[in-house]
Write an enzyme that holds these catalytic residues in place. Sequence first.
Site, PDB file in Angstrom:
ATOM      1  N   GLU A  76       0.804  -1.228   0.000  1.00 37.29           N
ATOM      2  CA  GLU A  76       0.000   0.000   0.000  1.00 37.29           C
ATOM      3  C   GLU A  76       0.831   1.270   0.000  1.00 37.29           C
ATOM      4  O   GLU A  76       0.614   2.152  -0.816  1.00 37.29           O
ATOM      5  CB  GLU A  76      -0.950   0.023   1.205  1.00 37.29           C
ATOM      6  CG  GLU A  76      -1.701   1.352   1.257  1.00 37.29           C
ATOM      7  CD  GLU A  76      -2.885   1.386   2.176  1.00 37.29           C
ATOM      8  OE1 GLU A  76      -2.993   0.543   3.073  1.00 37.29           O
ATOM      9  OE2 GLU A  76      -3.707   2.297   1.985  1.00 37.29           O
ATOM     10  N   ASP A  96      -0.858  -5.113   2.815  1.00 36.86           N
ATOM     11  CA  ASP A  96      -1.341  -3.913   3.507  1.00 36.86           C
ATOM     12  C   ASP A  96      -0.774  -3.981   4.929  1.00 36.86           C
ATOM     13  O   ASP A  96      -1.163  -4.844   5.719  1.00 36.86           O
ATOM     14  CB  ASP A  96      -2.874  -3.871   3.539  1.00 36.86           C
ATOM     15  CG  ASP A  96      -3.367  -2.528   4.064  1.00 36.86           C
ATOM     16  OD1 ASP A  96      -2.572  -1.799   4.688  1.00 36.86           O
ATOM     17  OD2 ASP A  96      -4.543  -2.203   3.847  1.00 36.86           O
ATOM     18  N   ILE A  98      -1.074  -2.029   7.523  1.00 41.92           N
ATOM     19  CA  ILE A  98      -2.157  -1.853   8.507  1.00 41.92           C
ATOM     20  C   ILE A  98      -3.445  -1.629   7.723  1.00 41.92           C
ATOM     21  O   ILE A  98      -3.605  -0.594   7.067  1.00 41.92           O
ATOM     22  CB  ILE A  98      -1.934  -0.651   9.465  1.00 41.92           C
ATOM     23  CG1 ILE A  98      -0.591  -0.759  10.193  1.00 41.92           C
ATOM     24  CG2 ILE A  98      -3.085  -0.566  10.475  1.00 41.92           C
ATOM     25  CD1 ILE A  98      -0.305   0.377  11.183  1.00 41.92           C
ATOM     26  N   ASP A  99      -4.320  -2.619   7.733  1.00 49.07           N
ATOM     27  CA  ASP A  99      -5.641  -2.415   7.134  1.00 49.07           C
ATOM     28  C   ASP A  99      -6.576  -1.992   8.258  1.00 49.07           C
ATOM     29  O   ASP A  99      -6.788  -2.752   9.211  1.00 49.07           O
ATOM     30  CB  ASP A  99      -6.144  -3.692   6.457  1.00 49.07           C
ATOM     31  CG  ASP A  99      -7.487  -3.428   5.783  1.00 49.07           C
ATOM     32  OD1 ASP A  99      -7.591  -2.415   5.058  1.00 49.07           O
ATOM     33  OD2 ASP A  99      -8.434  -4.187   6.012  1.00 49.07           O
ATOM     34  N   THR A 101      -6.358   1.662   9.154  1.00 47.85           N
ATOM     35  CA  THR A 101      -5.511   2.709   9.750  1.00 47.85           C
ATOM     36  C   THR A 101      -6.338   3.683  10.603  1.00 47.85           C
ATOM     37  O   THR A 101      -5.883   4.117  11.663  1.00 47.85           O
ATOM     38  CB  THR A 101      -4.744   3.456   8.640  1.00 47.85           C
ATOM     39  OG1 THR A 101      -3.931   2.505   7.956  1.00 47.85           O
ATOM     40  CG2 THR A 101      -3.844   4.547   9.202  1.00 47.85           C
ATOM     41  N   ASP A 225      -6.187  -4.636   0.092  1.00 42.50           N
ATOM     42  CA  ASP A 225      -7.188  -4.803   1.147  1.00 42.50           C
ATOM     43  C   ASP A 225      -7.834  -6.193   1.094  1.00 42.50           C
ATOM     44  O   ASP A 225      -8.301  -6.691   2.104  1.00 42.50           O
ATOM     45  CB  ASP A 225      -8.291  -3.732   1.029  1.00 42.50           C
ATOM     46  CG  ASP A 225      -7.752  -2.330   1.286  1.00 42.50           C
ATOM     47  OD1 ASP A 225      -7.048  -2.159   2.286  1.00 42.50           O
ATOM     48  OD2 ASP A 225      -8.028  -1.415   0.490  1.00 42.50           O
TER      49      ASP A 225
HETATM   50  C1  IPD Z   1      -9.421   0.744   4.336  1.00 37.66           C
HETATM   51  C2  IPD Z   1     -10.183  -0.165   5.246  1.00 37.66           C
HETATM   52  C3  IPD Z   1     -11.643   0.228   5.256  1.00 37.66           C
HETATM   53  C4  IPD Z   1     -12.242   0.210   3.880  1.00 37.66           C
HETATM   54  C5  IPD Z   1     -11.437   1.065   2.948  1.00 37.66           C
HETATM   55  C6  IPD Z   1      -9.985   0.648   2.954  1.00 37.66           C
HETATM   56  P1  IPD Z   1      -6.876   1.189   5.015  1.00 37.66           P
HETATM   57  O1  IPD Z   1      -8.065   0.351   4.280  1.00 37.66           O
HETATM   58  O2  IPD Z   1     -10.089  -1.494   4.819  1.00 37.66           O
HETATM   59  O3  IPD Z   1     -12.395  -0.670   6.020  1.00 37.66           O
HETATM   60  O4  IPD Z   1     -13.534   0.725   3.939  1.00 37.66           O
HETATM   61  O5  IPD Z   1     -11.987   0.921   1.654  1.00 37.66           O
HETATM   62  O6  IPD Z   1      -9.258   1.517   2.106  1.00 37.66           O
HETATM   63  O7  IPD Z   1      -6.842   2.523   4.360  1.00 37.66           O
HETATM   64  O8  IPD Z   1      -7.210   1.264   6.444  1.00 37.66           O
HETATM   65  O9  IPD Z   1      -5.685   0.372   4.701  1.00 37.66           O
HETATM   66 CA    CA Z   2      -3.482   0.371   5.028  1.00 36.45          CA
END
Ligand code: IPD
Ligand code: CA
Length: 279
Positions: A76, A96, A98-99, A101, A225
């Site tokens: 990412e 990713d 940290i999914d 964030t 993701d």
């Molecule tokens: C997000 C999270 C969130 C989702 C977003 C993603 P991130 O990833 O997964 O739940 O709704 O579409 O972009 O930005 O925290 O890596």
């Molecule tokens: Ca992320």
Amino acid sequence: MCEVIMESSIAHEIFSHACELIISVGDYVRGAAKSKICTESKECFADLVTEHDQNAEKMLVTNLTSKYPDHRFIAEEMNSDGVSCQFLDDPTWIIDPIDGTTNFVHGFPSYSISVGFYVKKEPVFGIVYDIDNDKMYSAIKGEGAFCNGRVIKCSTTADLKNALIGSEFGSQRDEVFLQFKIDSMSRVVRKCHGIRSTGSAALQICGVAAGYLDAYYEAGPHIWDFAAAQLIALEAGAVVSSLNGGPFDIRSRKILVACNSTIAGQLSPLIGDFELTYD
Ligand code: IPD
Ligand code: CA
């Protein structure tokens, strides 16, 4: 007969190394969550990144590059411009760091490290580590789905009116896009037990794999993701498609994961579809 894309013993060896590495990076992120977290915004004020996203990604990529110098990476923080994000046939890690964030920044206990490993654009294994709850979801293709080593399976819910659905607003604040999401959730919630938005796409998909959600859908997430979680869901018995029920394209930024085709079939017409104009 299915083509063998990687010898099983090699896949297992790489998988074990990745699990150990992810646990140690998870320790770093868990520790960082206790300190003051400075945030920056990316595409939009609600699209957050922290130094810990960047550090965690560096820890993963540096370790994996030194162990597997021929492998490629889609991660990412180094690929969020979309330009350098080529997905080729070579062994590729899709990361990713940290999914979730936004959850991490606010101390909401739902964020994960998501690591998918693909060869010839096919998933070999996926690992999603729920850091705050110390739960490791994983799957090696053809070998089932697991959470902390125990088999997980999708629910057997047979009617949408008994289902709990996951979906997200995401971090884009484009008016038309948000209205699509609001309208879609409004149609869906009228026909099911409820909708949950818990802020990590990867963990929502693992929720379907573990059977505590009956489906999850979203327009907007990126390849990192859902690269790992979609395999975990498939191995737990889920059906994975585009929002309209058509074939899933991992680059499309649209996904519907359901515990079975009946729920997918009932949900899909309610969701509607959205033409994403940005990469
Ligand atoms: C997000 C999270 C969130 C989702 C977003 C993603 P991130 O990833 O997964 O739940 O709704 O579409 O972009 O930005 O925290 O890596
Ligand atoms: Ca992320």
